[in-house]
Design a protein around this motif. Structure first.
Motif, PDB file in Angstrom:
ATOM      1  N   ARG A 292      15.307  -7.480  -3.939  1.00 44.95           N
ATOM      2  CA  ARG A 292      15.811  -7.747  -2.882  1.00 44.95           C
ATOM      3  C   ARG A 292      16.263  -9.044  -2.245  1.00 44.95           C
TER       4      ARG A 292
ATOM      5  N   ILE B 160      14.553  -0.910 -10.296  1.00 43.72           N
ATOM      6  CA  ILE B 160      14.014  -1.265  -9.349  1.00 43.72           C
ATOM      7  C   ILE B 160      15.609  -2.521  -8.602  1.00 43.72           C
TER       8      ILE B 160
ATOM      9  N   THR C 163      12.117 -10.697  -3.597  1.00 43.57           N
ATOM     10  CA  THR C 163      11.690  -9.878  -3.406  1.00 43.57           C
ATOM     11  C   THR C 163      11.071  -8.305  -4.069  1.00 43.57           C
ATOM     12  N   VAL C 164      10.263  -8.208  -5.015  1.00 43.56           N
ATOM     13  CA  VAL C 164       9.474  -6.564  -5.193  1.00 43.56           C
ATOM     14  C   VAL C 164       8.759  -5.934  -4.746  1.00 43.56           C
ATOM     15  N   SER C 165       8.568  -4.702  -4.563  1.00 42.45           N
ATOM     16  CA  SER C 165       7.213  -4.275  -3.977  1.00 42.45           C
ATOM     17  C   SER C 165       6.252  -4.440  -5.332  1.00 42.45           C
TER      18      SER C 165
ATOM     19  N   LYS D  19       3.907  -2.428  -5.422  1.00 43.77           N
ATOM     20  CA  LYS D  19       3.641  -1.069  -6.388  1.00 43.77           C
ATOM     21  C   LYS D  19       4.075  -0.553  -7.027  1.00 43.77           C
ATOM     22  N   PHE D  20       5.611  -1.584  -7.595  1.00 46.12           N
ATOM     23  CA  PHE D  20       6.766  -0.955  -9.081  1.00 46.12           C
ATOM     24  C   PHE D  20       6.166  -1.467  -9.791  1.00 46.12           C
TER      25      PHE D  20
END
Lengths: 189, 189
Positions: free
Chosen positions: B80, B77, B108-110, B112-113
């Motif tokens: 960003r 991952i 930022t990281v989603s 869901k991951f």
């Protein structure tokens, strides 16, 4: 490319008629085995073309580009994206408009990494309007180097980029081509 | 790591007592064979640690991270970097200050991951003050996941990051450690 097509079918999320979200394997979370296969496929397509450099743009292009460069055994360069720069004489600069973000960025590559003897393969994750690909091609040409081809992981064939690049005389190889995202469904070309 | 050390000696440019330019093989032009070796070395160091995700930050961390993830056979991952974001409840956000650029970015990281079952290896190209590494570690911890270790390609050991990360209890593995850049010379630790 079968593996990629399956990933798009199984994990791609259609957000609108224009936007396909592939952040689980291509542009946020990345599937390294898929990236290796993507690199191997681009290398196969450009085998014998005497590529000397692979060029991409930060950030999502980097993983497919490094895998392609590894297979071709040549250096990879990623162009940087900046809001705007004070002019410097050691860099190549081109303006690139983003329809998604509705803003113009400058993309830059150090002059020392591209010479007029280079034969360049441009790699990017998505092709939509073609702005990034054209910008990268202009950077290569500014250096007097040759654009041998443009390799795209996912082409949205219903947007104008693919047609424009081909009309401009560039060789274009897209590993997956999407004809439509209408009705929330991915239709391949 | 011998190959990396040679690259730093032969191609690194000392710009000041603080700044080492390695844009010919690590953060603009990239050497794919070196990146593969870097990935193999991190994978070797974390073999048996049951890593489930490799996490990095755009852009220069992506190539070493994807090679590490390929060797460990887990997803990668990349966080960003944004100037600032409107709050959204599907993302993990942390602030990171850049001493180089003298600005604060949000990374930022989603959500869901990253889950609370993940065992994460953080990878980055450089370690100086440790801001990026701490920011990535906070993202992991916000998700309830574990930071198993932090793998750095080039550590500037004379800056505080390495010491601070170790004092905070993180396992740190730097492939090359630079003790000083004084007198225009790279001195390894």
């Amino acid at each position: 490319m079968k593996l990629l097509r399956e990933k798009v079918m199984n994990e791609g999320i259609v957000l609108s008629n224009q936007v396909l979200k592939v952040d689980s394997f291509l542009n946020h979370q990345m599937d390294p085995v898929l990236m290796r296969e993507v690199g191997a496929e681009f290398a196969r397509l450009y085998q014998g073309e005497k590529i000397t450099k692979v060029l991409t743009i930060e950030s999502s292009g980097i993983a497919p580009a490094i895998m392609t460069a590894l297979e071709l055994d040549v250096p990879m360069i990623f162009a940087r994206k900046n809001k705007s720069l004070t002019l410097r004489d050691d860099i190549l600069v081109e303006k690139v408009y983003s329809f998604t973000k509705q803003e113009t960025n400058e993309i830059t590559v150090s002059k020392k990494f591209l010479s007029n003897e280079d034969r360049v393969l441009i790699i990017d994750d998505f092709l939509a309007n073609g702005e990034a690909a054209f910008g990268l091609a202009r950077v290569v040409e500014q250096a007097g180097a040759s654009v041998v081809g443009i390799g795209i992981v996912i082409e949205k064939s219903f947007q104008p980029g693919a047609k424009l690049l081909q009309e401009a005389g560039y060789r274009l190889d897209s590993l997956v081509r999407i004809a439509s995202l209408e009705n929330g469904t991915v239709t391949f070309a």
